[in-house]
Design an enzyme around this catalytic site. Structure first.
Site, PDB file in Angstrom:
ATOM      1  N   LYS A 190     -11.788 -11.332  25.156  1.00 27.26           N
ATOM      2  CA  LYS A 190     -12.837 -12.306  24.822  1.00 27.26           C
ATOM      3  C   LYS A 190     -14.130 -11.839  25.469  1.00 27.26           C
ATOM      4  O   LYS A 190     -14.176 -11.514  26.661  1.00 27.26           O
ATOM      5  CB  LYS A 190     -12.462 -13.721  25.256  1.00 27.26           C
ATOM      6  CG  LYS A 190     -11.987 -13.898  26.675  1.00 27.26           C
ATOM      7  CD  LYS A 190     -11.536 -15.338  26.907  1.00 27.26           C
ATOM      8  CE  LYS A 190     -10.931 -15.514  28.304  1.00 27.26           C
ATOM      9  NZ  LYS A 190     -10.417 -16.869  28.515  1.00 27.26           N
ATOM     10  N   LYS A 201     -15.789 -15.895  18.440  1.00 27.66           N
ATOM     11  CA  LYS A 201     -15.040 -16.755  19.374  1.00 27.66           C
ATOM     12  C   LYS A 201     -15.638 -18.147  19.233  1.00 27.66           C
ATOM     13  O   LYS A 201     -16.727 -18.427  19.709  1.00 27.66           O
ATOM     14  CB  LYS A 201     -15.149 -16.263  20.814  1.00 27.66           C
ATOM     15  CG  LYS A 201     -14.233 -17.062  21.723  1.00 27.66           C
ATOM     16  CD  LYS A 201     -14.267 -16.635  23.143  1.00 27.66           C
ATOM     17  CE  LYS A 201     -13.170 -17.326  23.941  1.00 27.66           C
ATOM     18  NZ  LYS A 201     -12.998 -18.754  23.628  1.00 27.66           N
ATOM     19  N   GLU A 244      -8.693 -22.416  14.711  1.00 25.80           N
ATOM     20  CA  GLU A 244      -9.409 -23.431  15.467  1.00 25.80           C
ATOM     21  C   GLU A 244     -10.045 -24.423  14.508  1.00 25.80           C
ATOM     22  O   GLU A 244     -10.370 -24.083  13.368  1.00 25.80           O
ATOM     23  CB  GLU A 244     -10.497 -22.799  16.347  1.00 25.80           C
ATOM     24  CG  GLU A 244      -9.950 -21.960  17.475  1.00 25.80           C
ATOM     25  CD  GLU A 244     -10.917 -21.828  18.656  1.00 25.80           C
ATOM     26  OE1 GLU A 244     -11.909 -22.580  18.713  1.00 25.80           O
ATOM     27  OE2 GLU A 244     -10.660 -20.968  19.512  1.00 25.80           O
ATOM     28  N   ARG A 270      -8.154 -24.904  19.631  1.00 26.70           N
ATOM     29  CA  ARG A 270      -7.129 -24.074  19.002  1.00 26.70           C
ATOM     30  C   ARG A 270      -6.005 -24.957  18.457  1.00 26.70           C
ATOM     31  O   ARG A 270      -5.583 -25.920  19.107  1.00 26.70           O
ATOM     32  CB  ARG A 270      -6.577 -23.104  20.044  1.00 26.70           C
ATOM     33  CG  ARG A 270      -5.801 -21.933  19.449  1.00 26.70           C
ATOM     34  CD  ARG A 270      -5.746 -20.830  20.433  1.00 26.70           C
ATOM     35  NE  ARG A 270      -4.908 -19.728  20.025  1.00 26.70           N
ATOM     36  CZ  ARG A 270      -4.723 -18.633  20.756  1.00 26.70           C
ATOM     37  NH1 ARG A 270      -5.326 -18.511  21.922  1.00 26.70           N
ATOM     38  NH2 ARG A 270      -3.940 -17.656  20.325  1.00 26.70           N
ATOM     39  N   ARG A 304      -3.272 -26.659  21.431  1.00 24.58           N
ATOM     40  CA  ARG A 304      -3.029 -25.544  22.342  1.00 24.58           C
ATOM     41  C   ARG A 304      -1.955 -25.899  23.367  1.00 24.58           C
ATOM     42  O   ARG A 304      -1.191 -25.055  23.799  1.00 24.58           O
ATOM     43  CB  ARG A 304      -4.350 -25.199  23.042  1.00 24.58           C
ATOM     44  CG  ARG A 304      -4.257 -24.105  24.084  1.00 24.58           C
ATOM     45  CD  ARG A 304      -5.537 -24.072  24.908  1.00 24.58           C
ATOM     46  NE  ARG A 304      -5.430 -23.095  25.980  1.00 24.58           N
ATOM     47  CZ  ARG A 304      -6.107 -21.964  26.032  1.00 24.58           C
ATOM     48  NH1 ARG A 304      -6.947 -21.658  25.077  1.00 24.58           N
ATOM     49  NH2 ARG A 304      -5.959 -21.135  27.045  1.00 24.58           N
ATOM     50  N   GLU A 332     -14.011 -10.855  15.967  1.00 30.60           N
ATOM     51  CA  GLU A 332     -14.060 -12.172  15.338  1.00 30.60           C
ATOM     52  C   GLU A 332     -14.981 -13.077  16.143  1.00 30.60           C
ATOM     53  O   GLU A 332     -15.113 -12.918  17.355  1.00 30.60           O
ATOM     54  CB  GLU A 332     -12.661 -12.817  15.315  1.00 30.60           C
ATOM     55  CG  GLU A 332     -11.580 -12.009  14.650  1.00 30.60           C
ATOM     56  CD  GLU A 332     -10.192 -12.601  14.863  1.00 30.60           C
ATOM     57  OE1 GLU A 332      -9.261 -12.143  14.182  1.00 30.60           O
ATOM     58  OE2 GLU A 332     -10.042 -13.504  15.725  1.00 30.60           O
ATOM     59  N   PHE A 389      -7.228 -17.548  11.974  1.00 33.90           N
ATOM     60  CA  PHE A 389      -7.330 -16.129  12.349  1.00 33.90           C
ATOM     61  C   PHE A 389      -5.982 -15.428  12.481  1.00 33.90           C
ATOM     62  O   PHE A 389      -5.934 -14.232  12.740  1.00 33.90           O
ATOM     63  CB  PHE A 389      -8.135 -15.943  13.643  1.00 33.90           C
ATOM     64  CG  PHE A 389      -7.695 -16.799  14.805  1.00 33.90           C
ATOM     65  CD1 PHE A 389      -6.509 -16.549  15.472  1.00 33.90           C
ATOM     66  CD2 PHE A 389      -8.494 -17.844  15.235  1.00 33.90           C
ATOM     67  CE1 PHE A 389      -6.116 -17.318  16.541  1.00 33.90           C
ATOM     68  CE2 PHE A 389      -8.112 -18.632  16.318  1.00 33.90           C
ATOM     69  CZ  PHE A 389      -6.919 -18.361  16.979  1.00 33.90           C
ATOM     70  N   ARG A 400      -1.198 -13.463  28.349  1.00 34.58           N
ATOM     71  CA  ARG A 400      -2.596 -13.043  28.342  1.00 34.58           C
ATOM     72  C   ARG A 400      -2.591 -11.524  28.340  1.00 34.58           C
ATOM     73  O   ARG A 400      -2.308 -10.890  29.359  1.00 34.58           O
ATOM     74  CB  ARG A 400      -3.326 -13.598  29.574  1.00 34.58           C
ATOM     75  CG  ARG A 400      -4.832 -13.423  29.506  1.00 34.58           C
ATOM     76  CD  ARG A 400      -5.504 -14.063  30.720  1.00 34.58           C
ATOM     77  NE  ARG A 400      -5.314 -15.498  30.796  1.00 34.58           N
ATOM     78  CZ  ARG A 400      -6.006 -16.388  30.093  1.00 34.58           C
ATOM     79  NH1 ARG A 400      -6.945 -15.984  29.246  1.00 34.58           N
ATOM     80  NH2 ARG A 400      -5.771 -17.680  30.233  1.00 34.58           N
TER      81      ARG A 400
END
Length: 506
Positions: free
Chosen positions: A371, A208, A255, A213, A228, A206, A294, A365
């Protein structure tokens, strides 16, 4: 319970570097609390004062605290402070915007506190306890005190966004949250750093996006949008609210990007929209936003966190296709590379690579999401700043940059405009905790995105590393110090440099 006992526990925790001992001290303390003391105690031990999802702030400057400390005010009578007494004072401070009134309340609190208590009260004002009780350690202590699995406690906290409430549920109810509650924002899942060469199986790639966010909670009649950092930003984004009015009962994630003629505007322009509380209609025309989604985390009464990526995005496309982020599915680096270049040409940061079978893990994470950026960046916290000279005279402009743990990794005065220097100076002075002739030391609050050419070994800084040619790319007000990069990541990036060049032994 007396606040003095909390202060003693903080001293115990600070006295050891051993993680298990810290957890033991904290868990024993938690077990000794009355139910009404649990939430305030946990928040005060971590220096949060208010939950992440709360919009309450103390909004107290170092100058106000200094005035309160030297006011000479004496209480009419002395009494021992309890944990709930201290927390009540903090709540009263947050309720008023009048500086003089804040000063009187703070003075009343501090004059009743013993020296040992005063130390930890002041640390809460600065939001920096420095006792080594990170959120992770406190969550493990809650698990130990309650006898519940630590992974379940961590997940419950990610769903609540409130460390105090997590502790209350675990210790008194023995029931943890497992599903999403509408209008209770959850901590977002985060990605690890990756490279195109990590695409070894079929993955979703996707864009970035160079945006902010958001999490959208929706019922038939009510729409709430959270940042976020779990802050309610609905009132600042009426144009986004209008776009999703026909959505079913759902929680979606994506986002918002400030765009002009199809290209993203600088990130700072976007943050202006998030901060705006007046003249909203004018700002929607001045800074138009585009919505990209997303993920779908909840739909029509069902939590989808344990569903895989393919199922979640399939459900999202059934009602939000016009807002879907651009993506391809491939296992071929030769296909991924031009897609990355396309994203960069469109003005975005790079790509997100997601395993098709990845579940959504709030607050973690995880390596199932990567990313991919062409230039490495670090999210670092400003912990001090030096007064400038020459054309920067009168501004705090040489910023000391630190990792999540507080390890300084370099300084920079590059990357900001004159206006940003001025605004940053005013902002850092409100966060001041100490100063000397040249340097102002601040509460770790401001996160900046930093580009650099290379990471070098260095004895100069506490981290053991230094950034070569560091420059600030963005001021990340959408991130908290908890979101900053760790020293471990710096070490990994340092080692990764030698995949492409020789390494000399030092």
């Amino acid at each position: 319970m007396r606040f003095l006992e909390l202060a003693r526990t903080c001293e115990q925790v600070a006295s050891t570097t051993k993680r298990l001992k810290k957890i033991l001290y904290l868990s024993e303390f938690l077990k000794s609390l009355e139910p009404k003391e649990i939430s305030p105690a946990v928040l005060l031990i971590t220096g949060q004062v208010f939950p992440e999802s709360s919009d309450k702030t103390l909004d107290v400057s170092w100058k106000t605290i200094q005035k309160a400390l030297h006011s000479g005010q004496e209480p009419l009578f002395h009494k021992e402070l309890s944990i709930t007494d201290v927390y009540h004072y903090f709540q009263e401070i947050s309720k008023t915007s009048q500086r003089k009134k804040k000063e009187r309340i703070i003075s009343s609190l501090l004059t009743q506190a013993a020296e040992r208590e005063k130390t930890y009260i002041l640390k809460n004002f600065f939001g920096e306890m420095r006792i080594g009780a990170s959120e992770g350690i406190v969550l493990e202590a809650i698990a130990k005190a309650s006898g519940l699995p630590k992974e379940d406690v961590k997940r419950s906290h990610a769903l609540l966004g409130d460390l105090g409430e997590t502790a209350v549920r675990a210790l008194t109810q023995k029931v943890l949250l497992t599903d999403i509650i509408l209008f209770q924002p959850i901590k977002p899942m985060l990605a690890q750093m990756g490279y195109l060469l990590n695409i070894s199986e079929e993955m979703a790639l996707e864009y970035k996006l160079d945006g902010a966010r958001i999490q959208i909670h929706k019922t038939t009649d009510i729409t709430k949008i959270f940042s976020r950092r779990l802050t309610d930003v609905t009132n600042s984004l009426p144009d986004i609210t209008a776009l999703v009015q026909d959505f079913p009962e759902s929680v979606t994630e994506g986002e918002v990007v400030a765009e002009k003629k199809g290209k993203p505007l600088p990130f700072q322009e976007l943050l202006r929209r998030f901060r705006r509380i007046h003249d909203i209609e004018a700002s929607t025309e001045e800074i138009p936003l585009k919505l990209y989604l997303f993920d779908c985390l909840y739909l029509k009464g069902k939590t989808l966190l344990n569903c895989d990526y393919t199922e979640r995005t399939g459900l999202l496309s059934e009602f939000a296709q016009p807002f879907s982020v651009k993506r391809i599915i491939t296992d071929n680096i030769k296909e991924a590379e031009p897609f990355l270049n396309e994203a960069l040409k469109a003005g975005h940061e790079g790509l997100m690579a997601k395993h098709l079978d990845s579940v959504y893990i709030p607050g973690k994470r995880d390596k199932s999401w990567l990313k991919i950026k062409p230039v490495e960046m670090l999210d670092l916290v400003i912990v001090a700043a030096e007064w400038g000279h020459g054309r920067r005279k009168g501004w705090l402009s040489n910023y000391h940059l630190a990792t999540k743990e507080g390890n300084v990794i370099g300084k920079t005065f590059k990357g900001l405009t004159d206006q940003q220097f001025q605004e940053m100076t005013e902002r850092l002075l409100t966060l001041k905790v100490d100063e000397d002739l040249y340097t102002v030391y601040v509460r770790p609050h401001v996160v900046v995105e930093v580009a650099y050419n290379e990471i070098q070994k260095s004895p100069t800084y506490s981290s053991g590393y230094a950034l070569r040619f560091a420059r600030i790319k963005n001021i990340r007000d959408d991130k908290s110090p908890e979101d900053a990069d760790t020293l471990e990541r710096v070490q990994t990036l340092y080692e990764n440099q030698f995949k492409y060049k020789a390494k000399r032994k030092i």
